[in-house]
Enzyme design. Structure first.
Site, PDB file in Angstrom:
ATOM      1  N   TRP A   1       1.064  -1.415  -0.193  1.00 48.28           N
ATOM      2  CA  TRP A   1       0.038  -0.268  -0.041  1.00 48.28           C
ATOM      3  C   TRP A   1       0.852   1.443  -0.304  1.00 48.28           C
ATOM      4  O   TRP A   1       0.094   2.128   0.197  1.00 48.28           O
ATOM      5  CB  TRP A   1      -1.162  -0.284   1.341  1.00 48.28           C
ATOM      6  CG  TRP A   1       0.024   0.369   2.289  1.00 48.28           C
ATOM      7  CD1 TRP A   1       0.909  -0.436   3.071  1.00 48.28           C
ATOM      8  CD2 TRP A   1      -0.346   0.637   4.080  1.00 48.28           C
ATOM      9  NE1 TRP A   1       1.634   0.243   3.833  1.00 48.28           N
ATOM     10  CE2 TRP A   1       0.120   0.800   4.795  1.00 48.28           C
ATOM     11  CE3 TRP A   1      -1.879   2.101   3.715  1.00 48.28           C
ATOM     12  CZ2 TRP A   1       0.169   1.361   5.904  1.00 48.28           C
ATOM     13  CZ3 TRP A   1      -1.581   2.619   5.043  1.00 48.28           C
ATOM     14  CH2 TRP A   1      -0.370   1.870   6.247  1.00 48.28           C
ATOM     15  N   ASP A   2       2.097   1.156   0.172  1.00 48.07           N
ATOM     16  CA  ASP A   2       2.768   2.417  -0.573  1.00 48.07           C
ATOM     17  C   ASP A   2       2.559   3.419  -1.083  1.00 48.07           C
ATOM     18  O   ASP A   2       3.488   4.637  -0.504  1.00 48.07           O
ATOM     19  CB  ASP A   2       4.660   1.850  -0.170  1.00 48.07           C
ATOM     20  CG  ASP A   2       4.558   0.502   0.996  1.00 48.07           C
ATOM     21  OD1 ASP A   2       4.643  -0.049   0.841  1.00 48.07           O
ATOM     22  OD2 ASP A   2       5.992   0.426   1.640  1.00 48.07           O
TER      23      ASP A   2
ATOM     24  N   GLU B   1       1.582  -4.126  11.996  1.00 48.50           N
ATOM     25  CA  GLU B   1       1.502  -6.046  11.672  1.00 48.50           C
ATOM     26  C   GLU B   1       1.553  -6.495  12.357  1.00 48.50           C
ATOM     27  O   GLU B   1       1.643  -7.708  12.727  1.00 48.50           O
ATOM     28  CB  GLU B   1       2.400  -5.968  10.544  1.00 48.50           C
ATOM     29  CG  GLU B   1       2.323  -5.333   9.496  1.00 48.50           C
ATOM     30  CD  GLU B   1       3.186  -6.060   7.949  1.00 48.50           C
ATOM     31  OE1 GLU B   1       3.767  -5.772   8.071  1.00 48.50           O
ATOM     32  OE2 GLU B   1       2.665  -5.955   6.847  1.00 48.50           O
TER      33      GLU B   1
ATOM     34  N   LYS C   1       3.239  -2.044  16.020  1.00 50.21           N
ATOM     35  CA  LYS C   1       4.348  -1.809  14.865  1.00 50.21           C
ATOM     36  C   LYS C   1       4.296  -0.362  14.400  1.00 50.21           C
ATOM     37  O   LYS C   1       6.071   0.496  14.612  1.00 50.21           O
ATOM     38  CB  LYS C   1       4.472  -2.969  14.039  1.00 50.21           C
ATOM     39  CG  LYS C   1       5.389  -2.815  12.629  1.00 50.21           C
ATOM     40  CD  LYS C   1       5.597  -3.934  11.791  1.00 50.21           C
ATOM     41  CE  LYS C   1       6.959  -4.146  11.077  1.00 50.21           C
ATOM     42  NZ  LYS C   1       6.615  -4.847   9.568  1.00 50.21           N
ATOM     43  N   GLN C   2       3.612  -0.195  13.925  1.00 51.39           N
ATOM     44  CA  GLN C   2       4.030   1.165  12.931  1.00 51.39           C
ATOM     45  C   GLN C   2       1.981   2.170  13.253  1.00 51.39           C
ATOM     46  O   GLN C   2       1.009   1.334  13.877  1.00 51.39           O
ATOM     47  CB  GLN C   2       3.904   0.746  11.338  1.00 51.39           C
ATOM     48  CG  GLN C   2       2.440   0.001  11.402  1.00 51.39           C
ATOM     49  CD  GLN C   2       2.382  -0.774   9.900  1.00 51.39           C
ATOM     50  OE1 GLN C   2       3.034  -1.481   9.475  1.00 51.39           O
ATOM     51  NE2 GLN C   2       2.927   0.320   8.626  1.00 51.39           N
TER      52      GLN C   2
END
Ligand code: BGC
Length: 666
Positions: free
Chosen positions: A349-350, A488, A604-605
């Site tokens: 999805w970057d 994630e 994680k993010q």
């Protein structure tokens, strides 16, 4: 170092991988890592060349199971250039501590390397300049200047094209089959010329490299011959050098593939490009002009020299991966650019993070990247149907044809265990694509884009999310169950067997946003066009009504005055952050200790925080109010503080998002 240069002086073997990635040169069509020309993969160096969109599948046996993986192929290496003096050995694979200076000139897209070689007791000073042409995307060149410092005599120079390559650049994929090429032949068609023809094993893409090696300054060679081997080919030149005098060898390379436009025979195209190519300086001059045009469209000025260099470096690599040359290709945004083999060149999805930049500066390139998605709509529709949904379900990892490329198991290098990989449940990738469609339309105000394919793409994604949302009588709201958000570290509940989470707030809010945009689009399209589109998609009034209802009744979970990352988040334990300070990949640590991130409030993010990265506060507030939730202006800062304190930034995407939050600046 200036704002335009990145300099590596001396040797730091541990950093060789990063250095070679950051010294990659590319032009949006192909790229080559900044490895020394005389090196081969050895754990320190990794000379890799990648052609945008050139993928191949291979089967491997992992943990007793047959798995298939698709890789962005490491094509034959065009760099090799070495020499030997007197009776010395070929200068090859310098030891990891070999001192050299590398200078990346980002303004011109050129890499310069200087070093000394002592060979058979003789010292030679060497300067190499390298480019991958931004002007003519099939061309690259390596110029090598040799000066004997304390000797005169014979030197042999070898310039090669090497097909003995595989995909072996990433340690944790070492159990996977990395063989993707079959060399079909090698040869020479001109003095100083060589070519190598190969084909990918399963996708059948033909790739040809052709080279021309010549002395442009210094004595004429006493001999020149091309040696053809089964899977590599070399041009050997012999010449007599004199102490202190400069000799310059120029290697020009053409790379073509059967995916290229306007090509009949790939070998002819590659060999035919060289006589037209001009010398290094001529190539450099055209290449510099092309870069000047690019920088004119997109340089951004910020404060200090250090910050400016970091920004230039990011832009430089973005433009090397996605340039105007990309606009003509059928490719997506590979997560690691064209710079190496991590993530196998897959498209996640970057693009969400780079399209806003491209939309304003290179709208044609941005549109091509969206078209990559649109061309894969049939596969996305099939994926939706396979799980009983309408519309289109895009894969978490996409490659050549748009099928789901996410592996079902992944290796934790810390524990050495292969573990289930549920990341294909990151359905939110579709929301990112829809967001990009809308942003592109906003940036270009081009209704033709919507009617050509943008509207279809967005509507099909919206349908899948509307269908995913199911009505929960108890809550009197719509819920989305069994998905993964961007974070994630969480792929399920600690006490639930089946993977997936319920009501990931990011997914639910963005699904509402996409449904609102779908409704906007239906309103915006001229009547006849709208009717045709609805008819071709079989999109009936009831379905549109359902879109509307969901935008008023989607469930968003909250706890302790903040938005919950997903339903039930508040049941999780707090992590002892002191014990894991500075560890980015907590998931690997905890798993190796027999534990799991799923038990903790640890991300994680950015996940919830993505909402404030993508949506202005007012727009976010409107969505919440539209859903019937009270909006308190303190909700956003409270939520930001809450999750920033619980995020390890194990993905580089996370810092990009968090840096915009005032709390992260303190
Ligand atoms: C991140 C994803 C990202 C992928 C590729 C992963 O580590 O969690 O969000 O898309 O890397 O960059």
């Amino acid at each position: 170092m200036s704002r335009w240069t990145l300099i590596y002086d001396g040797a730091d073997p541990a950093q060789a991988g990063v250095r070679e990635a950051l010294c990659t040169l590319g032009n949006g069509y192909f790229s080559t890592r900044g490895a020394p020309p005389e090196s081969s993969p050895d754990g320190t160096h990794y000379p890799g060349t990648y052609v945008a969109g050139c993928y191949d599948r291979a089967m491997s046996t992992v943990d007793g199971r047959l798995v298939e993986n698709e890789d962005l192929v490491n094509v034959p290496n065009w760099l090799p250039l070495t020499f030997r003096t007197g009776d010395g050995d070929w200068f090859e694979q310098p030891d990891p501590g070999f001192p050299q200076r590398m200078e990346l000139d980002m303004r011109r897209g050129m890499l310069t390397r200087t070093f000394h070689v002592v060979n058979d007791g003789r010292t030679t000073r060497v300067t190499q300049r390298r480019l991958v042409s931004m002007d003519t995307p099939h061309l690259a060149a390596l110029e090598t200047t040799l000066v004997p410092e304390d000797w005169s005599g014979t030197i042999a120079i070898r310039s090669a094209l090497d097909g003995r390559v595989s995909n072996s650049g990433v340690d944790r994929y070492r159990d996977l089959n990395g063989r993707h090429l079959h060399v079909l032949g090698t040869g020479s068609n001109a003095p100083g010329g060589a070519w190598l023809r190969c084909r990918t094993l399963t996708s059948g893409v033909e790739v040809v490299l052709a080279s021309r090696t010549r002395i442009v300054q210094g004595p004429a060679p006493s001999s020149s011959e091309t040696l053809s081997h089964e899977d590599w080919v070399a041009t050997d030149l012999t010449l007599d050098l004199r102490i202190g005098e400069q000799t310059t060898v120029e290697k020009t390379v053409a790379l073509y593939s059967s995916r290229d436009h306007a090509v009949g025979n790939v070998l002819d195209a590659a060999c035919g490009a060289l006589p037209e190519a001009g010398g290094f300086d001529e190539l450099l001059s055209r290449h510099t002009t092309a870069w000047r045009h690019l920088w004119r469209s997109c340089s951004l000025n910020v404060g200090s020299e250090k910050e400016q260099r970091a920004l230039n470096l990011h832009l430089f690599h973005l433009l090397q991966t996605l340039s105007p040359h990309t606009s003509d290709l059928d490719v997506g945004v590979p997560a690691r650019g064209l710079h190496g083999e991590a993530y196998r060149g897959h498209v996640f999805w970057d693009e969400l993070f780079v399209l806003p930049f491209l939309n304003l500066r290179f709208p044609e390139t941005a549109r091509a990247l969206l078209r990559y998605r649109w061309r894969r709509l049939p596969q996305a529709r099939a994926a939706a149907r396979a799980v009983g949904l309408k519309g289109a379900l895009f894969p978490w990892q996409s490659g050549s044809d748009g099928r789901e490329e996410t592996q079902r198991t992944h290796l934790n290098p810390r524990s050495g265990r292969w573990l289930p990989d549920n990341s294909h449940l990151q359905r939110h990738v579709g929301l990112a694509i829809a967001y990009n469609v809308w942003q592109h339309y906003q940036a270009t105000d081009d209704l033709a884009f919507l009617s050509e394919f943008g509207a279809e793409l967005l509507l099909e994604i919206a349908r899948a999310f509307a269908d995913m949302a199911i009505y929960d009588r108890g809550l009197d709201r719509y819920v989305i169950r069994g998905v993964m958000g961007p974070d994630e570290y969480h792929d399920g509940y600690p006490d639930r067997e089946e993977p997936g989470l319920d009501d990931n707030a990011y997914t639910n809010v963005m699904a509402v946003w996409v449904l609102l945009r779908a409704l906007d689009i239906l309103r915006k399209l001229p009547g006849p066009l709208q009717r045709d589109l609805q008819e071709s998609l079989d999109l009936k009034a009831e379905e549109i009504e359902r879109f509307e209802t969901i935008t008023r009744k989607m469930h968003i979970p909250f706890h302790e005055g903040v938005i919950s990352q997903f339903a039930g988040y508040e049941e999780l334990e707090e992590l002892d952050w002191e014990a894991y300070r500075g560890i980015r990949r907590l998931d690997r640590y905890l798993e190796a200790e027999g534990d799991s991130c799923n038990r903790y409030r640890a991300s994680k993010q950015a996940d919830v925080l993505m909402l404030f990265f993508l949506l202005p506060a007012e727009e976010f507030a409107d969505i919440l109010r539209g859903l019937g939730y009270a909006y308190d202006p303190e909700l956003i800062p409270r939520t930001v503080d809450y999750y920033l304190a619980r995020t390890s930034h194990g993905s580089t995407l996370s810092s990009v998002v968090s840096i915009f939050h005032p709390a992260s600046r303190s």
